[in-house]
Scaffold this motif. Structure first.
Motif, PDB file in Angstrom:
ATOM      1  N   LYS A   4       0.836  -1.202   0.000  1.00 61.19           N
ATOM      2  CA  LYS A   4       0.000   0.000   0.000  1.00 61.19           C
ATOM      3  C   LYS A   4       0.873   1.256   0.000  1.00 61.19           C
ATOM      4  CE  LYS A   4      -4.153   1.883   2.037  1.00 61.19           C
ATOM      5  NZ  LYS A   4      -5.174   1.753   3.059  1.00 61.19           N
ATOM      6  N   ASP A   5       2.062   1.178   0.599  1.00 58.79           N
ATOM      7  CA  ASP A   5       2.994   2.305   0.574  1.00 58.79           C
ATOM      8  C   ASP A   5       3.678   2.444  -0.790  1.00 58.79           C
ATOM      9  OD1 ASP A   5       2.469   2.955   3.228  1.00 58.79           O
ATOM     10  OD2 ASP A   5       4.111   1.729   3.991  1.00 58.79           O
ATOM     11  N   TYR A   7       2.279   1.288  -3.764  1.00 58.81           N
ATOM     12  CA  TYR A   7       1.220   1.619  -4.723  1.00 58.81           C
ATOM     13  C   TYR A   7       0.022   2.197  -3.974  1.00 58.81           C
ATOM     14  CZ  TYR A   7       3.794  -1.687  -7.734  1.00 58.81           C
ATOM     15  OH  TYR A   7       4.758  -2.347  -8.464  1.00 58.81           O
ATOM     16  N   PRO A   8       0.097   3.450  -3.532  1.00 55.14           N
ATOM     17  CA  PRO A   8      -1.041   4.032  -2.801  1.00 55.14           C
ATOM     18  C   PRO A   8      -2.252   4.234  -3.727  1.00 55.14           C
ATOM     19  CG  PRO A   8       0.632   5.700  -3.215  1.00 55.14           C
ATOM     20  CD  PRO A   8       1.212   4.388  -3.682  1.00 55.14           C
ATOM     21  N   ASP A   9      -3.401   4.460  -3.111  1.00 52.37           N
ATOM     22  CA  ASP A   9      -4.608   4.756  -3.881  1.00 52.37           C
ATOM     23  C   ASP A   9      -4.311   5.800  -4.943  1.00 52.37           C
ATOM     24  OD1 ASP A   9      -6.499   3.086  -2.726  1.00 52.37           O
ATOM     25  OD2 ASP A   9      -7.195   4.575  -1.297  1.00 52.37           O
ATOM     26  N   GLY A  10      -4.808   5.540  -6.132  1.00 52.21           N
ATOM     27  CA  GLY A  10      -4.649   6.496  -7.218  1.00 52.21           C
ATOM     28  C   GLY A  10      -3.426   6.293  -8.082  1.00 52.21           C
ATOM     29  N   THR A  11      -2.519   5.380  -7.691  1.00 51.63           N
ATOM     30  CA  THR A  11      -1.362   5.092  -8.534  1.00 51.63           C
ATOM     31  C   THR A  11      -1.858   4.623  -9.900  1.00 51.63           C
ATOM     32  OG1 THR A  11      -0.031   4.419  -6.627  1.00 51.63           O
ATOM     33  CG2 THR A  11       0.700   3.643  -8.788  1.00 51.63           C
ATOM     34  N   ALA A  92      -6.451   2.874 -12.156  1.00 57.68           N
ATOM     35  CA  ALA A  92      -5.612   3.169 -10.988  1.00 57.68           C
ATOM     36  C   ALA A  92      -5.714   2.048  -9.957  1.00 57.68           C
ATOM     37  CB  ALA A  92      -6.042   4.497 -10.366  1.00 57.68           C
ATOM     38  N   VAL A  93      -4.828   2.129  -8.984  1.00 57.59           N
ATOM     39  CA  VAL A  93      -4.858   1.220  -7.829  1.00 57.59           C
ATOM     40  C   VAL A  93      -5.894   1.734  -6.839  1.00 57.59           C
ATOM     41  CG1 VAL A  93      -3.508   0.468  -5.819  1.00 57.59           C
ATOM     42  CG2 VAL A  93      -2.446   0.516  -8.090  1.00 57.59           C
ATOM     43  N   TYR A  94      -6.614   0.800  -6.254  1.00 55.63           N
ATOM     44  CA  TYR A  94      -7.598   1.154  -5.227  1.00 55.63           C
ATOM     45  C   TYR A  94      -7.541   0.134  -4.097  1.00 55.63           C
ATOM     46  CZ  TYR A  94     -11.974   2.221  -2.897  1.00 55.63           C
ATOM     47  OH  TYR A  94     -12.910   2.549  -1.956  1.00 55.63           O
ATOM     48  N   TRP A  95      -7.478   0.610  -2.881  1.00 53.40           N
ATOM     49  CA  TRP A  95      -7.466  -0.221  -1.675  1.00 53.40           C
ATOM     50  C   TRP A  95      -8.764   0.024  -0.908  1.00 53.40           C
ATOM     51  CZ3 TRP A  95      -3.150  -3.258  -0.446  1.00 53.40           C
ATOM     52  CH2 TRP A  95      -2.009  -3.025  -1.208  1.00 53.40           C
ATOM     53  N   GLY A  96      -9.438  -1.037  -0.523  1.00 51.98           N
ATOM     54  CA  GLY A  96     -10.559  -0.873   0.388  1.00 51.98           C
ATOM     55  C   GLY A  96     -11.946  -1.160  -0.133  1.00 51.98           C
TER      56      GLY A  96
END
Length: 114
Positions: A4-5, A7-11, A92-96
């Protein structure tokens, strides 16, 4: 979760990103590439197997959803369902994102576990 660090959200993450998974000799693109990279970070060279049993989902499993068009990786399980990370969600990358057990009954195609 350490990724997550990285590739944070929005990468930015699109189908142009590819990755060859060590869990199975599959070249993934886009969402699958993201899930495969995180899976390898967690499990190394451990081989993967495919199954369909929602009751056996565990953290680190890759879920193929939406009529076999999208891959996500499970980051947490709770009584309501699972929380996932995904690449190529609106490029983009999305977590959650949360999937309830009912969502999975409807949307799950299969599960890769290691």
């Amino acid at each position: 979760m350490a990724y997550k660090d990285i590739y944070p959200d929005g990468t930015p993450w699109t189908n142009a990103v590819t990755y060859t998974w060590r869990g199975s000799p599959i070249l993934g693109a886009g969402c699958a590439a993201f899930a495969f990279e995180l899976s390898d970070a967690a499990f190394g060279n451990l081989p993967a197997r495919k199954h369909y049993d929602i009751s056996q989902i565990k953290t680190g499993d890759i879920l193929r959803v939406n009529n076999d068009t999208h891959s996500v990786i499970v980051t947490k399980i709770n009584e309501n369902g699972v929380i996932v990370a995904e690449g190529n969600m609106n490029s983009a990358v999305y977590w959650g994102r949360k999937y309830t057990w009912n969502d999975l009954e409807r949307d799950l195609t299969y599960i890769w576990t290691r």
